[in-house]
Every structure is written in structure tokens, then in C-alpha cells.
Design an enzyme around this catalytic site. Sequence first.
Site, PDB file in Angstrom:
ATOM      1  N   ASP A 133       0.853  -1.185   0.000  1.00 57.34           N
ATOM      2  CA  ASP A 133       0.000   0.000   0.000  1.00 57.34           C
ATOM      3  C   ASP A 133       0.889   1.235   0.000  1.00 57.34           C
ATOM      4  OD1 ASP A 133       1.072   0.247   2.524  1.00 57.34           O
ATOM      5  OD2 ASP A 133      -0.843   0.291   3.585  1.00 57.34           O
TER       6      ASP A 133
ATOM      7  N   ASP B 299      -3.277   4.353   2.843  1.00 52.52           N
ATOM      8  CA  ASP B 299      -3.597   4.688   4.236  1.00 52.52           C
ATOM      9  C   ASP B 299      -3.255   6.149   4.490  1.00 52.52           C
ATOM     10  OD1 ASP B 299      -4.458   2.164   4.992  1.00 52.52           O
ATOM     11  OD2 ASP B 299      -2.497   1.529   5.734  1.00 52.52           O
TER      12      ASP B 299
ATOM     13  N   ASP C  55       1.376   4.832   2.317  1.00 49.89           N
ATOM     14  CA  ASP C  55       0.962   5.426   3.588  1.00 49.89           C
ATOM     15  C   ASP C  55       1.391   6.889   3.672  1.00 49.89           C
ATOM     16  OD1 ASP C  55       0.390   2.648   5.027  1.00 49.89           O
ATOM     17  OD2 ASP C  55       2.404   2.468   4.187  1.00 49.89           O
TER      18      ASP C  55
END
Length: 399
Positions: free
Chosen positions: A204, A323, A206
Site C-alpha cells: 500500500d 492509508d 501510507d
Amino acid sequence: QVDESKEVESIVPSYACQRRTTLENHNTVFTDALSLLAENAELSDEDGRGVAFRRAAAVLKALHSPVTDLLQLRGLPCLGGHSLRVIKDVLENGASSEVEFTKQSERFKALKVLTGIFGVGAKTAERWIREGIHSLPQLQDSAHTLNRAQQAGLEHYDDLNQPVTKAEGDTIGEIVAKAVMSVLPGAQMTLIGGFRRGKLTGHDVDFLITHPEEGREVGLMPKVVSWLESKGFLLYQKTTRNSYLESKDGPARPSSNMDRFERCFSIFKLPEDAKQGTKQTETLTEDTPEDTCSLTTPSLVKDEGSESTKRANLKPWRAVRVDLVVSPISQFAFALLGWTGSKLFERELRRWAGHEKAMSLSSHALYDNTQSKYLRASSEEEIFAHLGLEYIPPSERNA
Ligand code: TTP
Ligand code: MN
Ligand code: MN
Ligand code: MN
């Protein structure tokens, strides 16, 4: 020669936060094996075993040359009997029989497939496996109703299981920065997680957002999310509000490792050729035919060359997990340190703080139990200093 290597071994300190661990790993053959056993333990609700394998792997990651003989490991910390057996097996046979057995086990394969769905944790996967669900088609055929996160996870399964590149991370960074600046000029955004540690790919992207004036960051996340949503950049999002300041008498003593920042778990819709500029980006997101992809999950289709797979591959965007975390400036250094990782490095920092310094470290604050007071910090360097640790830069926190 053995004496020489013993010399090198004796200087490996036992906490990962005392060591410099770059991405250059000379012992991947061993660390891959140990990491797989760690993963299997974690997926089987055996966290203690998981941590033991992670610590053993981290020690080998910190070595500057490949291990070729068990004797070289004498004096190294964190290597328990089980880990040593695995290493011995790899040294003697080229592979660990336990690792090979685990990899091929139906249970492990099913756990991997099912927890590969965003929103599905080990417990849920375990429950499904007990009901005989081992694959995505079996899950789809089952009567289970999935929650919103799991539905999105299943829908974007292939995209989300494909590593995110640094370039994609940078493109998303530009988009998020634009959103942040539009809703609160003067706010600041920092890349955190694996990419801050210099990784080339991740699962992902962040980001940590703050504002130099304390309090200005309050309520920022919903605005950022609305902006992103209005431009069509979000396929899924779940925002959690800040719960840290809710206790009346100021910040409570950090008790749990879970932090309470305002945060957003999201799935971005990243235009494939976003490099050609924002204009194209916005055009693409406008006329992407949402329903052509939402009805089929490519992995559910057995034939690789099937029509729906081809169609999915031709879609002009891809799903990426992102995120976002918002922190007040007074806690920024703690949030930055807590969200840069690696996960084992974070765990070791907290263990060091508690066991060696009688302090409690969280992503919000550092509390000194001996002096009964909070220790302030406006940089990561200051936090390491409070903890009596040599400063380790992000690129050397890859434990
Ligand atoms: P991840 O994004 O899960 O891990 P990563 O960025 O290191 O690896 P990858 O490249 O695969 O994405 O987590 C980033 C950091 O955030 C990690 O150190 C753990 C930390 N973190 C949470 O994920 N949740 C929390 O509640 C807190 C306090 C920290
Ligand atoms: Mn080296
Ligand atoms: Mn990450
Ligand atoms: Mn993350």
C-alpha cells in the site's frame, strides 16, 4: 576463520531497534524461510511463535555476509532451537522441509488466498476454512454476506495483490498533496511506511498529514476524503475519527499499541497513465465505466485468456491501497516514528522502551514511568535520544 566470524557475531545487539538493517539482505534464502513460518504462525493465531521467527529473521537480515556454516551463528541473539533447525535444514538440503510442507499445505494456501482479500483477517479466514471454503469461487458460491470492505477487496483482488511501485506511490502522493492543499493550505504531508524506508514496492502507500499550527488539523480527514471522492479517486474508504483527545484529563497513558489518530483506509483508483498529467487523470476517472469491472473478479475466472480478464487488464486504471493518518503537530514525531515501520522495528522499540527504560512508547507519546511524566519530542532524533538509543534513519529500520 571461525574466530573471526565469532568476533562479528558478538556485536549484534539483541533488539532490532539497536541495529542498522538496510534493504540489502545477504541471507534471503534463510530469511524467506523464517518469514514464511512467521506468516503461517500469525495466520494461525500463534503470535508468540510468529514474533520469534520474525526476530530470528531480523538478526540474519542485519548480517553483512551470507551465512555458510552454523558455527557462524554462535553468539547471535534471538535464534531459538526451532529457527536454528530451519537454518540447518536450508544449509544442508537447500530448503527447509517444514517450509516446503507448509507452503504446500491446503490450510496455508487457503489462508493466503482468503486473507489476500482486503478486509479479511486470519480469524475470518479460519472460520471460512472450517466451513470448507478454500478458494475465491467457493467463497462466492457460499451464502456469506461480505461487509463493504470485503466486497471491495474481492472486487479488486488482483490489483490489490499486485505490488505497488514507488512511481505509483509518488503519483498518489501528488494527488493526495493536491487534496490536502486544496482543503487546508499550509498543511503538510509526509510519506510514511515502507516507501519512507526506501522500499521499491509495497502492499500500500501510507501518508501522514499534519498542520504546523496545533488544532488546525482537526476535522481535516473528512475534507480530504470528500475532495478525493468528488474527483473520483476513491473506490472505497473508511474513515475513523480521532479518539485520543476524548479523555477529559489530556492524553491518557498509552496503554494499547493501537493508535487513535484520525485515519482513513482507502482503495484508490489510480489512472494507469497518470504521468501524463492531472488533466488526463480527471478525464479518465470521469468516464470509466464502473459497472464493466464491478461484476467480475478476474481471479474467479479459470481461463486466463477469458474475455473478462482481458477486459479487466485493459481498464485504464488500477486499484491501490492507501492509508492516510492525521496527527496534531505536537504528536507528529511520535506518529512519524510509529508509522514508518517496519512492524518488527516498531515492536522492538516499544519492547526496548518498556523493558529496558521503564517507558511507554506509542504513536502519540512517550511516557517515563520512573519520572511519571511525558517526554516531549519534535523530531525522531529526540525520541531515540530519550530512549537512550543511537538514532537509526528510516532506511536502516528494515528489520
Ligand atoms: P504497513 O503499511 O502495513 O506496512 P509497510 O508500509 O511497512 O509495508 P508495505 O510496504 O507492505 O506496505 O504499515 C506501515 C506502518 O504503520 C507499520 O510500521 C505499522 C504502522 N502502524 C499501523 O499499520 N497501524 C497502527 O495502528 C499503527 C500505530 C502503526
Ligand atoms: Mn551489507
Ligand atoms: Mn505500507
Ligand atoms: Mn499501511
